[in-house]
Write a protein that holds these residues in place. Structure first.
Motif, short mmCIF file in Angstrom:
data_model
loop_
_atom_site.label_atom_id
_atom_site.label_comp_id
_atom_site.label_asym_id
_atom_site.label_seq_id
_atom_site.Cartn_x
_atom_site.Cartn_y
_atom_site.Cartn_z
N LYS A 52 1.13 -1.44 -0.61
CA LYS A 52 0.01 0.04 0.09
C LYS A 52 1.24 1.25 -0.73
O LYS A 52 0.44 2.69 -0.31
CB LYS A 52 -1.16 0.13 1.42
N THR A 53 2.12 1.01 0.63
CA THR A 53 2.67 2.60 0.61
C THR A 53 3.26 2.89 -0.37
O THR A 53 3.32 3.84 -1.41
CB THR A 53 4.14 2.33 1.65
N ASN B 107 4.42 5.64 -5.61
CA ASN B 107 4.57 5.42 -6.87
C ASN B 107 4.01 6.12 -7.25
O ASN B 107 3.72 7.02 -8.52
CB ASN B 107 4.31 4.44 -7.45
N ASP B 108 3.04 6.74 -7.27
CA ASP B 108 1.43 7.26 -7.38
C ASP B 108 2.10 8.91 -7.26
O ASP B 108 1.21 9.89 -8.23
CB ASP B 108 -0.08 7.31 -7.00
N ILE B 109 2.52 9.40 -5.66
CA ILE B 109 2.90 10.94 -5.71
C ILE B 109 4.86 10.62 -6.60
O ILE B 109 4.48 11.98 -7.36
CB ILE B 109 3.28 10.96 -4.38
N LEU C 177 6.47 16.45 -2.94
CA LEU C 177 7.88 16.23 -3.14
C LEU C 177 7.74 16.02 -1.84
O LEU C 177 8.61 15.27 -0.89
CB LEU C 177 8.85 16.76 -3.66
N ILE C 178 7.67 17.14 -1.13
CA ILE C 178 7.63 17.49 0.02
C ILE C 178 7.09 15.72 0.93
O ILE C 178 7.60 15.19 1.39
CB ILE C 178 7.03 18.80 0.95
N ASP C 179 5.55 15.51 0.17
CA ASP C 179 4.87 14.26 0.39
C ASP C 179 5.78 13.28 0.34
O ASP C 179 5.33 11.60 1.43
CB ASP C 179 3.85 14.51 -0.02
N PHE C 180 6.63 13.48 -0.92
CA PHE C 180 7.52 11.88 -0.92
C PHE C 180 8.45 11.44 0.47
O PHE C 180 8.59 10.58 0.56
CB PHE C 180 7.78 12.63 -2.62
N ASN C 181 9.46 13.24 0.38
CA ASN C 181 9.84 12.70 0.78
C ASN C 181 9.68 12.12 2.85
O ASN C 181 10.40 11.89 2.85
CB ASN C 181 11.17 14.61 1.41
N ARG C 182 8.37 12.97 2.84
CA ARG C 182 7.91 12.15 4.53
C ARG C 182 7.64 10.41 4.43
O ARG C 182 8.38 10.21 5.41
CB ARG C 182 6.32 13.37 4.47
N MET C 183 6.96 10.63 3.87
CA MET C 183 6.58 9.25 2.86
C MET C 183 8.20 8.49 3.62
O MET C 183 8.17 6.59 4.57
CB MET C 183 5.75 8.91 2.91
N ALA C 184 8.63 8.50 2.55
CA ALA C 184 9.88 7.56 1.66
C ALA C 184 10.93 8.13 2.66
O ALA C 184 12.20 6.81 2.95
CB ALA C 184 10.61 8.11 0.86
N GLY C 185 10.99 8.72 3.74
CA GLY C 185 12.34 9.40 4.31
C GLY C 185 13.57 9.30 3.51
O GLY C 185 14.65 9.17 4.01
N SER C 186 13.36 9.86 2.56
CA SER C 186 14.19 10.74 1.83
C SER C 186 14.51 12.56 1.93
O SER C 186 13.30 13.01 2.70
CB SER C 186 13.95 10.85 0.65
N ALA D 125 14.84 5.03 -7.11
CA ALA D 125 16.07 4.57 -6.14
C ALA D 125 15.66 5.10 -4.80
O ALA D 125 15.50 4.35 -3.53
CB ALA D 125 17.23 5.48 -6.39
N ALA D 126 14.49 6.36 -4.00
CA ALA D 126 14.33 6.64 -2.71
C ALA D 126 13.09 5.55 -2.26
O ALA D 126 13.15 4.67 -1.04
CB ALA D 126 14.05 7.75 -3.14
N ILE D 127 12.65 5.10 -3.31
CA ILE D 127 11.26 3.94 -2.80
C ILE D 127 12.04 2.87 -3.19
O ILE D 127 11.74 1.54 -1.63
CB ILE D 127 10.38 3.86 -4.06
N ARG D 128 13.19 2.20 -3.58
CA ARG D 128 13.61 0.31 -3.49
C ARG D 128 14.89 0.81 -2.09
O ARG D 128 14.82 0.19 -0.65
CB ARG D 128 14.78 0.86 -4.44
N ASN D 129 14.49 2.32 -2.05
CA ASN D 129 15.77 2.66 -0.06
C ASN D 129 14.82 2.85 0.92
O ASN D 129 15.37 2.19 1.84
CB ASN D 129 16.82 3.93 -0.65
N TRP D 130 13.73 3.29 0.75
CA TRP D 130 13.18 2.61 1.67
C TRP D 130 11.95 1.33 1.91
O TRP D 130 12.49 0.92 2.95
CB TRP D 130 10.98 3.57 1.26
N TYR D 131 11.70 0.60 0.69
CA TYR D 131 11.46 -0.78 0.74
C TYR D 131 12.78 -1.77 1.52
O TYR D 131 12.37 -2.53 2.82
CB TYR D 131 11.46 -1.48 -0.84
#
Length: 376
Positions: free
Chosen positions: A139-140, A145-147, A171-180, A208-214
């Motif tokens: 889900k995350t 991916n949608d963002i 970008l702010i939303d993405f960084n907050r959720m992915a911890g990037s 790359a950020a999504i992969r690192n979070w995973y």
């Protein structure tokens, strides 16, 4: 010609001279067409290291064919077999000329459709496999991916030197959720090509950020990182190339088939296939056999993907005809070549064969004449 029996009286049926001349003219015309297209079908072999080498080979076949045909017309029955052998060679090399010339554009579109279907099918399949790895994070990943797509669309839509307000918010939303900690920075954009390059750079950063979070969220998940990485890469390849492949499939402009391997359409398909193979090579060892990505450029195959890269070459023609043998347009070319190389000359042969005077047949092995005319 042969004597015709009327009651108890035999009459000799003679073919008028002008019919014989017309018959030979028809056959020679068919031979000329066959010779020219045999030359075109042989060009790819590069005989004698010259563009004219194919004329020599096609000429040799033609000369033997005419000699054998002439002897068969004069009654040397076994000469017909030598003619048929030469006609078969003509037929094969004519196919190698007619087939790519008249079906080349359609074959390129079919390859584009096959590549698009392959990307769509295996993108969905690999996504399904990656979702099985850990349902709690899917889900995350979906939200990220949608963002990501919203952010990329905003970059493409604004076309300004820096991120617009909406892009900054995504970008702010993405960084907050992915911890990037990705930063928009500032990039100069002079052309649409620069804008496309910027979009591609940000796609790579976000993937790359999504992969690192995973990986950080699932440190003990077996092979999960490799599979999710392959999933993201294949999804990116699909989104990058699907519109290009769709355009190839629907484009109605005439395609120059003189150098297929350098055609923009063929190069695009080759690049998509290469990216697909790279992803497959990196992830297949972690997948069950039923889930593995196929290798499009397998070393054991004579014709790699896209096959139309070899359009006009003997291996491609034979392979493509075998695969499309149930297609009407394939049979159209086969029937055309059969008509030119075999049907027309044989029709004239059966109508004009024999000695025009007295049915004298010459042995293929002996020079003496044998007279089969029955005298009353």
């Amino acid at each position: 010609m042969k004597n015709k029996r009327v009651g108890s009286v035999e009459q000799e049926v003679k073919v008028p001279a002008w019919i014989q001349i017309l018959g030979w003219l028809i056959s020679l015309s068919a031979f000329a067409v066959g010779f020219w297209h045999a030359h075109l079908g042989l060009k790819q072999f590069g005989f004698l290291s010259s563009q004219y080498g194919s004329f020599v080979i096609a000429g040799l076949i033609l000369m033997v064919l005419i000699v054998a045909y002439n002897r068969a017309m004069l009654g040397v029955k076994s000469a017909i077999y030598f003619y048929l052998i030469c006609a078969l060679f003509m037929f094969i090399f004519n196919m190698n000329s007619f087939y790519p010339t008249y079906l080349g554009e359609k074959l390129i579109k079919e390859d584009a459709s096959a590549m698009k279907d392959t990307l769509t099918k295996y993108t969905a399949k690999l996504k399904g496999v990656s979702e099985k790895q850990d349902g709690s994070t899917i889900k995350t990943i979906g939200i990220l991916n949608d963002i990501k797509e919203s952010l990329l669309n905003e970059i493409e839509g604004t076309g300004i030197n820096d991120f617009g307000p909406k892009a900054q918010g995504f970008l702010i939303d993405f960084n907050r959720m992915a911890g990037s900690d990705l930063s928009s920075g500032s990039e100069t954009i002079g052309t649409s090509k620069d804008l496309a390059a910027k979009k591609n750079r940000w796609r790579s950063k976000l993937d790359a950020a999504i992969r690192n979070w995973y990986i950080a969220s699932n440190p003990n998940l077996k092979n999960g990182a490799e599979i999710i990485t392959a999933n993201l890469k294949l999804d990116s390849v699909n989104k990058a190339y699907a519109p290009l492949l769709e355009n190839i499939m629907t484009d109605t402009a005439t395609i120059d088939l003189s150098n297929p391997s350098k055609l923009k359409q063929v190069v695009t398909m080759g690049q998509a296939a290469s990216q697909f193979d790279i992803i497959g090579k990196g992830v297949n060892e972690f997948l069950a056999k039923k889930d593995q990505l196929p290798k499009l450029n397998d070393e054991v195959n004579q014709v790699a993907f896209p096959p139309t890269k070899e359009l006009g070459r003997f291996a491609h023609t034979i392979s493509s005809v075998k695969q499309r043998i149930n297609k009407i347009d394939t049979w159209g070319i086969i029937i055309l070549c059969l008509f030119i190389d075999i049907v027309v000359p044989l029709a004239i042969y059966f109508m004009l064969r024999g000695n025009k005077n007295n049915e004298e047949f010459t042995s293929v092995f002996k020079g003496r004449k044998r007279n089969f005319t029955h005298n009353d």
